[in-house]
Design an enzyme around this catalytic site. Structure first.
Site, mmCIF file in Angstrom:
data_model
loop_
_atom_site.group_PDB
_atom_site.id
_atom_site.type_symbol
_atom_site.label_atom_id
_atom_site.label_comp_id
_atom_site.label_asym_id
_atom_site.label_seq_id
_atom_site.Cartn_x
_atom_site.Cartn_y
_atom_site.Cartn_z
ATOM 1 N N GLY A 44 0.798 -1.345 -0.212
ATOM 2 C CA GLY A 44 -0.126 -0.067 0.285
ATOM 3 C C GLY A 44 1.035 1.086 -0.283
ATOM 4 O O GLY A 44 1.974 1.418 0.925
ATOM 5 N N GLN A 49 3.320 10.124 0.904
ATOM 6 C CA GLN A 49 3.759 8.991 0.910
ATOM 7 C C GLN A 49 4.815 9.611 -0.057
ATOM 8 O O GLN A 49 5.859 9.501 -0.385
ATOM 9 C CB GLN A 49 4.032 7.433 1.288
ATOM 10 C CG GLN A 49 3.674 7.078 2.464
ATOM 11 C CD GLN A 49 3.358 5.457 2.599
ATOM 12 O OE1 GLN A 49 2.251 5.153 1.961
ATOM 13 N NE2 GLN A 49 4.177 4.500 3.098
ATOM 14 N N CYS A 89 6.263 -0.640 6.912
ATOM 15 C CA CYS A 89 6.148 0.281 6.229
ATOM 16 C C CYS A 89 7.276 1.492 5.321
ATOM 17 O O CYS A 89 7.578 1.818 5.447
ATOM 18 C CB CYS A 89 5.696 1.930 7.232
ATOM 19 S SG CYS A 89 4.750 3.554 6.144
ATOM 20 N N LEU A 90 6.609 1.721 4.167
ATOM 21 C CA LEU A 90 8.048 2.173 2.746
ATOM 22 C C LEU A 90 8.311 3.320 3.713
ATOM 23 O O LEU A 90 9.403 3.581 3.369
ATOM 24 C CB LEU A 90 7.663 2.554 2.077
ATOM 25 C CG LEU A 90 6.412 0.868 0.618
ATOM 26 C CD1 LEU A 90 6.161 1.072 -0.327
ATOM 27 C CD2 LEU A 90 7.556 0.111 0.560
ATOM 28 N N HIS A 131 -3.964 0.714 7.304
ATOM 29 C CA HIS A 131 -2.814 1.225 7.879
ATOM 30 C C HIS A 131 -2.782 2.488 6.470
ATOM 31 O O HIS A 131 -1.751 3.581 6.698
ATOM 32 C CB HIS A 131 -1.756 0.662 6.640
ATOM 33 C CG HIS A 131 -0.524 1.170 7.143
ATOM 34 N ND1 HIS A 131 0.665 0.512 7.499
ATOM 35 C CD2 HIS A 131 0.448 1.914 6.283
ATOM 36 C CE1 HIS A 131 1.346 1.672 7.742
ATOM 37 N NE2 HIS A 131 1.270 1.928 6.556
ATOM 38 N N GLU A 132 -3.414 2.367 5.538
ATOM 39 C CA GLU A 132 -3.094 3.506 4.359
ATOM 40 C C GLU A 132 -3.683 4.792 4.741
ATOM 41 O O GLU A 132 -3.815 6.170 4.523
ATOM 42 C CB GLU A 132 -3.492 3.302 2.667
ATOM 43 C CG GLU A 132 -2.653 1.844 2.418
ATOM 44 C CD GLU A 132 -1.332 2.671 3.003
ATOM 45 O OE1 GLU A 132 -0.772 3.995 2.730
ATOM 46 O OE2 GLU A 132 -0.411 1.693 3.170
ATOM 47 N N HIS A 135 -2.406 6.929 7.238
ATOM 48 C CA HIS A 135 -2.004 8.484 6.471
ATOM 49 C C HIS A 135 -2.212 9.477 5.952
ATOM 50 O O HIS A 135 -1.896 10.688 5.913
ATOM 51 C CB HIS A 135 -1.340 7.819 4.984
ATOM 52 C CG HIS A 135 0.322 6.762 5.642
ATOM 53 N ND1 HIS A 135 1.424 7.027 5.957
ATOM 54 C CD2 HIS A 135 0.329 5.307 5.033
ATOM 55 C CE1 HIS A 135 2.291 6.408 5.601
ATOM 56 N NE2 HIS A 135 1.671 4.628 5.586
#
Ligand code: NI
Length: 170
Positions: A44, A49, A89-90, A131-132, A135
């Site tokens: 995701g 991000q 997480c990226l 999770h997204e 963000h």
């Protein structure tokens, strides 16, 4: 391939605004986000991000029918349970931790053309959506950990990140 902003970058904490134009530039951005996600081997990726403070995210669990762009998403319902799942997480690469969240969500969003859809998700897909969505609210999975756990995880992340920076300079 878009640059992915990392822990500590202000854009990850900034407020996001709704998309009001469903045009080519939105479509191009979402395609680039899918490519970046695939390249980074993630599941995701949200607007903040990649430095875009808009209410958008893309999800790709690599399962059939689970490569989905969400524009202006709203979480309509979450189940009453709270289950652990190891998240990463990226924007905080290299560290992972169990996070408690509801196992099932109902989300309404628009696609890249502006068409509204409602989706009921469970398992990994429900996890990634939540999770997204966080963000878009300027929230990271580490915010959901207990203070002691968070500090330990972030210390480990900082250690790895500074090691990677030193390596990069050589
Ligand atoms: Ni993330």
């Amino acid at each position: 391939m878009l640059d992915i902003f990392k822990y500590g970058d202000e854009v990850l904490r900034e407020a996001t605004s709704e998309v009001d134009k469903f045009d080519d530039s939105l479509s191009i951005l979402l395609d680039a986000m899918f490519e970046t996600l695939e390249e980074a081997d993630g599941v995701g990726l949200a607007g903040p991000q990649v430095g875009v403070s808009k209410r958008i995210f893309v999800v790709d669990t690599r399962r059939p029918g689970e490569r989905i762009a969400f524009v202006n998403p709203q979480i309509l319902e979450t189940s009453d349970d709270s289950v652990p799942y190891e998240e990463g997480c990226l924007s905080i690469p290299g560290v992972y931790h169990d996070v408690m969240r509801p196992s099932r969500v109902v989300v309404r969003a628009r696609d890249k053309e502006g068409k509204a859809f409602t989706l009921e998700a469970e398992g990994l897909l429900a996890r990634v959506i939540q999770h997204e969505y966080d963000h878009l609210e300027g929230r990271l999975f580490t915010d959901r950990l207990e203070k002691g756990e968070r500090e330990k995880l972030l210390a480990r992340y900082e250690k790895q990140a500074s090691k990677a920076r030193r390596k990069g300079r050589k």
